[in-house]
Design a protein around this motif. Structure first.
Motif, short mmCIF file in Angstrom:
data_model
loop_
_atom_site.label_atom_id
_atom_site.label_comp_id
_atom_site.label_asym_id
_atom_site.label_seq_id
_atom_site.Cartn_x
_atom_site.Cartn_y
_atom_site.Cartn_z
N TYR A 195 37.10 29.18 38.55
CA TYR A 195 35.67 29.00 38.86
C TYR A 195 35.39 27.55 39.25
N PRO A 196 34.40 27.36 40.12
CA PRO A 196 34.05 26.01 40.56
C PRO A 196 33.15 25.31 39.54
N ILE A 197 33.28 24.00 39.44
CA ILE A 197 32.37 23.23 38.58
C ILE A 197 31.58 22.28 39.47
N LYS A 198 30.31 22.57 39.59
CA LYS A 198 29.40 21.68 40.33
C LYS A 198 28.56 20.97 39.29
N ASP A 199 27.55 21.66 38.79
CA ASP A 199 26.77 21.15 37.68
C ASP A 199 27.14 21.99 36.45
N GLU A 200 27.68 21.31 35.46
CA GLU A 200 28.21 22.00 34.28
C GLU A 200 27.15 22.84 33.57
N ARG A 201 25.89 22.39 33.64
CA ARG A 201 24.81 23.11 32.92
C ARG A 201 24.68 24.54 33.42
N GLU A 222 39.82 22.95 32.14
CA GLU A 222 39.02 22.39 33.25
C GLU A 222 39.55 21.04 33.70
N LEU A 223 39.37 20.80 34.99
CA LEU A 223 39.81 19.55 35.58
C LEU A 223 38.68 18.99 36.44
N GLY A 224 38.26 17.76 36.15
CA GLY A 224 37.16 17.14 36.92
C GLY A 224 37.68 15.99 37.76
N VAL A 225 37.23 15.93 39.01
CA VAL A 225 37.65 14.81 39.86
C VAL A 225 36.51 13.81 40.09
N ARG A 226 35.29 14.25 39.72
CA ARG A 226 34.11 13.36 39.80
C ARG A 226 33.23 13.71 38.61
N PRO A 227 32.45 12.75 38.10
CA PRO A 227 31.50 13.12 37.05
C PRO A 227 30.58 14.21 37.57
N THR A 228 30.21 15.18 36.71
CA THR A 228 29.44 16.33 37.22
C THR A 228 28.02 15.95 37.61
N ASP A 229 27.56 14.76 37.21
CA ASP A 229 26.22 14.36 37.65
C ASP A 229 26.26 13.53 38.94
N THR A 230 27.46 13.37 39.51
CA THR A 230 27.59 12.53 40.71
C THR A 230 26.78 13.11 41.87
N ASN A 235 32.83 19.21 42.03
CA ASN A 235 33.22 18.07 41.18
C ASN A 235 34.45 18.36 40.34
N GLY A 236 34.79 19.62 40.25
CA GLY A 236 35.96 20.00 39.47
C GLY A 236 36.09 21.50 39.51
#
Ligand SMILES: C[S@@+](CC[C@H](N)C(=O)[O-])C[C@H]1O[C@@H](n2cnc3c(N)ncnc32)[C@H](O)[C@@H]1O
Length: 280
Positions: A195-201, A222-230, A235-236
């Motif tokens: 699944y994609p992670i854009k905004d974790e909320r 999970e793997l993040g490449v940018r902070p999710t609030d960027t 983002n991950g």
């Protein structure tokens, strides 16, 4: 159906997803007993990273491109890089294997693979590509039908990669239902749901549903490449692993920090791994 994986092949989610998938297959193959691999949203077999689609986005540059030439890889990532390198024997990164190709390369005589892809072009390419392989069945059909159509499998061991394009707003709900059905039909089914992670909320309801779905074991990785609030973007990404084979999580504990720092696009990168159900 607008999504075409040729624009995204070899990007950071592919590196994460494919390296974990490959290790899961290798762990299953520690036993001689056969297994059946199901790939419900298969894409195609091989992607040309110098082709028009991949060149347009250049996403692979910050994915497989970051590690293809390195010699200091953790074992799990080294095995995955070698699998990609086998399709590029001159040492220049050009062809990238999608999930069906990656697994087809590993299949033993006793193993079997069922693939579905809805897009007519990709389905036709896959059918032609695997036409001579009796162990691989390619279907042009809705991937969500696979559990009902094929589970339980005669082999008694099944691994299902559920990797939809997330074009529909309620795709995560479909996924939870489909995973539940798969496990109802065959309790020991191993599932890797990407699944994609854009905004974790936006994922909180999904996390809760997976935790409460009555599944035997659920490992969230999970793997993040940018902070999710960027910014809103990819983002991950994550993998919900149902019934993952031991000792995958022990190896991931060592691999994920390396992967996060290697693939980070802003900041240091991030990762997490925890059990949502059935901690061993
Ligand atoms: C993320 S891509 C798959 C990538 C591939 N699993 C890999 O890792 O190399 C998702 C694919 O699902 C296909 N697709 C979309 N809806 C589908 C459906 N309902 N059933 C089967 N395939 C579908 C798309 O055409 C696309 O090729």
């Amino acid at each position: 159906m607008n999504y075409r994986h040729s624009y995204h092949a070899g990007n950071h989610p592919d590196v994460f997803k494919h390296s974990v998938l490959q290790r899961m297959i290798q762990l299953l193959q520690r036993k001689e007993a056969p297994f059946c691999y199901l790939d419900s949203h298969a894409g195609t077999a091989l992607y040309d990273l110098q082709g028009e689609a991949a060149s347009k986005t250049g996403e692979y540059v910050d994915g497989i491109g970051r590690l293809f030439d390195r010699t200091d890889l953790p074992e799990l990532i080294g095995d995955y890089r070698d699998a990609v390198a086998r399709h590029n024997p001159d040492g220049v990164l050009r062809l990238y294997p999608g999930s069906p190709q990656l697994v087809a390369d590993l299949l033993r005589e006793q193993d079997r693979m069922i693939v579905s892809e809805l897009h007519p072009d990709d389905a036709a390419t896959l059918k032609a590509h695997f036409a001579d392989n009796d162990s691989i069945a390619v279907h042009q059909r809705d991937g969500y039908e696979l559990p009902k159509a094929f589970l339980p499998v005669a082999e008694k061991r099944a691994l299902w990669l559920l990797d939809p394009p997330f074009e529909q707003i309620d795709e995560l709900d479909y996924c939870v239902e489909a995973v539940q059905l798969a496990v109802q039909r065959m309790r020991q089914t191993i599932v890797a749901l990407w699944y994609p992670i854009k905004d974790e909320r936006l994922l909180r309801g999904f996390y809760r549903s997976m935790a409460e779905a009555g599944l035997p074991k659920v490992l969230r990785v999970e793997l993040g490449v940018r902070p999710t609030d960027t910014r809103m973007g990819l983002n991950g990404s994550g993998l919900m692993l149902v019934n993952p084979p031991w000792p995958l999580w022990e190896e991931l504990e060592e691999t994920l920090p390396w992967l996060a720092s290697t693939l980070a696009q802003s900041g240091e990168g991030s990762w997490r791994m925890d059990w949502l159900a059935g901690q061993p």
